[in-house]
Design a protein around this motif. Sequence first.
Motif, mmCIF file in Angstrom:
data_model
loop_
_atom_site.group_PDB
_atom_site.id
_atom_site.type_symbol
_atom_site.label_atom_id
_atom_site.label_comp_id
_atom_site.label_asym_id
_atom_site.label_seq_id
_atom_site.Cartn_x
_atom_site.Cartn_y
_atom_site.Cartn_z
ATOM 1 N N VAL A 133 7.782 57.105 -44.749
ATOM 2 C CA VAL A 133 7.381 57.145 -43.135
ATOM 3 C C VAL A 133 8.693 58.025 -42.533
ATOM 4 C CG1 VAL A 133 8.068 55.621 -41.336
ATOM 5 C CG2 VAL A 133 6.677 54.710 -43.325
ATOM 6 N N ARG A 134 9.809 57.986 -43.109
ATOM 7 C CA ARG A 134 10.828 59.051 -42.492
ATOM 8 C C ARG A 134 10.331 60.328 -42.954
ATOM 9 N NH1 ARG A 134 17.126 58.885 -44.094
ATOM 10 N NH2 ARG A 134 17.614 61.206 -44.457
ATOM 11 N N VAL A 135 10.168 60.635 -44.153
ATOM 12 C CA VAL A 135 9.947 62.174 -44.721
ATOM 13 C C VAL A 135 8.502 62.623 -43.877
ATOM 14 C CG1 VAL A 135 9.296 63.422 -46.749
ATOM 15 C CG2 VAL A 135 11.017 61.512 -46.961
ATOM 16 N N HIS A 136 7.731 61.823 -43.799
ATOM 17 C CA HIS A 136 6.495 62.445 -42.924
ATOM 18 C C HIS A 136 6.531 62.184 -41.302
ATOM 19 C CE1 HIS A 136 5.051 64.171 -46.454
ATOM 20 N NE2 HIS A 136 4.972 62.913 -47.409
ATOM 21 N N ASP A 137 7.614 61.704 -41.129
ATOM 22 C CA ASP A 137 7.620 61.255 -39.506
ATOM 23 C C ASP A 137 6.407 60.551 -39.118
ATOM 24 O OD1 ASP A 137 9.946 63.092 -39.251
ATOM 25 O OD2 ASP A 137 8.538 64.810 -39.394
ATOM 26 N N LEU A 138 6.143 59.484 -39.758
ATOM 27 C CA LEU A 138 4.763 58.808 -39.406
ATOM 28 C C LEU A 138 5.343 57.728 -38.198
ATOM 29 C CD1 LEU A 138 3.632 57.525 -42.893
ATOM 30 C CD2 LEU A 138 3.054 59.377 -41.448
ATOM 31 N N VAL A 139 6.516 57.559 -37.962
ATOM 32 C CA VAL A 139 7.099 57.036 -36.677
ATOM 33 C C VAL A 139 8.485 57.728 -36.210
ATOM 34 C CG1 VAL A 139 6.483 54.726 -37.297
ATOM 35 C CG2 VAL A 139 8.721 55.484 -37.843
ATOM 36 N N PRO A 140 8.916 57.690 -34.861
ATOM 37 C CA PRO A 140 9.966 58.612 -34.640
ATOM 38 C C PRO A 140 11.448 58.202 -35.052
ATOM 39 C CG PRO A 140 8.750 57.608 -32.772
ATOM 40 C CD PRO A 140 8.175 57.204 -33.869
ATOM 41 N N LYS A 141 12.170 59.111 -35.482
ATOM 42 C CA LYS A 141 13.434 58.723 -36.013
ATOM 43 C C LYS A 141 13.990 57.349 -35.453
ATOM 44 C CE LYS A 141 17.968 60.525 -37.222
ATOM 45 N NZ LYS A 141 19.026 61.425 -37.274
ATOM 46 N N SER A 142 13.750 57.519 -33.998
ATOM 47 C CA SER A 142 14.488 56.204 -33.071
ATOM 48 C C SER A 142 14.029 54.882 -33.673
ATOM 49 C CB SER A 142 14.178 56.132 -31.783
ATOM 50 O OG SER A 142 12.721 56.458 -31.382
ATOM 51 N N SER A 145 15.221 54.720 -38.059
ATOM 52 C CA SER A 145 16.755 54.609 -38.440
ATOM 53 C C SER A 145 17.097 53.293 -38.030
ATOM 54 C CB SER A 145 17.344 55.495 -37.322
ATOM 55 O OG SER A 145 17.111 55.375 -36.044
ATOM 56 N N LYS A 146 16.550 52.443 -37.384
ATOM 57 C CA LYS A 146 16.873 50.926 -37.100
ATOM 58 C C LYS A 146 16.390 50.044 -38.054
ATOM 59 C CE LYS A 146 16.817 50.715 -31.978
ATOM 60 N NZ LYS A 146 15.152 51.352 -31.232
ATOM 61 N N ARG A 147 15.686 50.556 -38.760
ATOM 62 C CA ARG A 147 15.201 49.932 -40.110
ATOM 63 C C ARG A 147 16.124 49.359 -41.200
ATOM 64 N NH1 ARG A 147 8.673 51.782 -40.514
ATOM 65 N NH2 ARG A 147 8.460 51.217 -38.560
ATOM 66 N N TYR A 148 16.953 50.071 -41.402
ATOM 67 C CA TYR A 148 17.976 49.857 -42.522
ATOM 68 C C TYR A 148 18.466 48.490 -42.013
ATOM 69 C CZ TYR A 148 17.547 54.870 -43.537
ATOM 70 O OH TYR A 148 16.912 56.124 -43.637
ATOM 71 N N ALA A 149 19.113 48.370 -40.632
ATOM 72 C CA ALA A 149 19.575 47.135 -40.431
ATOM 73 C C ALA A 149 18.615 45.939 -40.374
ATOM 74 C CB ALA A 149 20.241 47.187 -38.929
ATOM 75 N N HIS A 150 17.181 46.160 -40.167
ATOM 76 C CA HIS A 150 16.282 45.256 -40.123
ATOM 77 C C HIS A 150 16.314 44.750 -41.681
ATOM 78 C CE1 HIS A 150 14.327 47.344 -36.409
ATOM 79 N NE2 HIS A 150 15.250 46.337 -36.222
ATOM 80 N N ILE A 151 16.154 45.875 -42.618
ATOM 81 C CA ILE A 151 15.915 45.442 -43.979
ATOM 82 C C ILE A 151 17.204 44.679 -44.275
ATOM 83 C CG2 ILE A 151 15.967 46.694 -46.241
ATOM 84 C CD1 ILE A 151 14.399 48.797 -45.137
ATOM 85 N N ASN A 152 18.305 45.148 -44.068
ATOM 86 C CA ASN A 152 19.652 44.300 -44.591
ATOM 87 C C ASN A 152 19.385 42.855 -44.043
ATOM 88 O OD1 ASN A 152 20.666 46.302 -45.917
ATOM 89 N ND2 ASN A 152 21.695 47.043 -44.258
#
Length: 290
Positions: A133-142, A145-152
């Motif tokens: 998703v990040r490599v292919h810009d499937l959603v914006p960085k904004s 980038s929040k997903r690391y915290a969501h995953i944790n």
Amino acid sequence: MNYIERFRVQPNTKVDLRKVDAGFTDTHESHKAALPEIEVHVQKLHDLQYLMYAEGKRSLLICLQGRDAAGKDGTINHVLGAMNPQGCPVTGFKVPSKEEAAHDFLWRYHKAAPAKGQVAIFNRSHYEDVLVVRVHDLVPKSVWSKRYAHINAFEKMLHDNGAHILKFYLHIDPEEQLKRFKQRIDDPTRHWKISDGDYAERPFWDAYTAAFEDALGKCSKSHAPWFIIPSNHKWFRNLAVSRIVTETLEALNMRFPEPTVDLAEIKDKYHAIVSEAGKTKKKRKKGKSK
Ligand code: ADP
């Protein structure tokens, strides 16, 4: 060597995958030499999963990530396949369906998380949402980038609910990936595994490296560690993964539950039936000989 310590990513570190030797085989000289040890771990894995199922108190989530042809399927087949499918669901995650995409990104993963007593295996996982998703810009960085915290937070919640979590990044280098692509072309029984995606992702090798490094560094926690497994040699990958899973399960000190019945009473009943059956057999024999 303790493989948990050796291959675990320390929390909050900057990972540099170029420094990790994908061809590492420790002191083992060959597949043949390592095979007896792999077999011991795989058998232990089978027994420990049976114990976890019987105990029914805790669970284990194993996430497998890696580039195309890194060996996710092979690890399931050769190592984790030793476990009883009754207590060991495997879920593969592909491009989200319309329904999945209409929910929050963790929805489909949460549904597949292990119930108490289960070992759940994720073939690809919630990390795809900070990788492809990040490599292919499937959603914006904004958003990503929040997903690391969501995953944790998600993994912490699973852990607080009794889940142990192990995440394996199967590390191969570009030369090994090409070798495996060739093997797929040369072997008709592997043609079905070839996908356009494999070749489409190759030019993004460095972008994936950066995305993996961030995911590994930001989301390796003591309760949900990432392991970087040197995987150019499939047999070493199998050895390392089987050893880490086995050692983790052994450390849980699981116990078979106490019987729910009065065993002395059950034994009496059993012996009464055996003795009755013996008498009936004798009578039948006598009847036949008359
Ligand atoms: P395999 O897992 O065996 O490689 P496929 O060849 O069907 O299976 O690949 C699955 C594809 O789905 C991969 O390219 C992967 O990156 C993609 N995928 C998985 N999760 C997501 C996601 N959340 N968003 C977009 N693509 C995804």
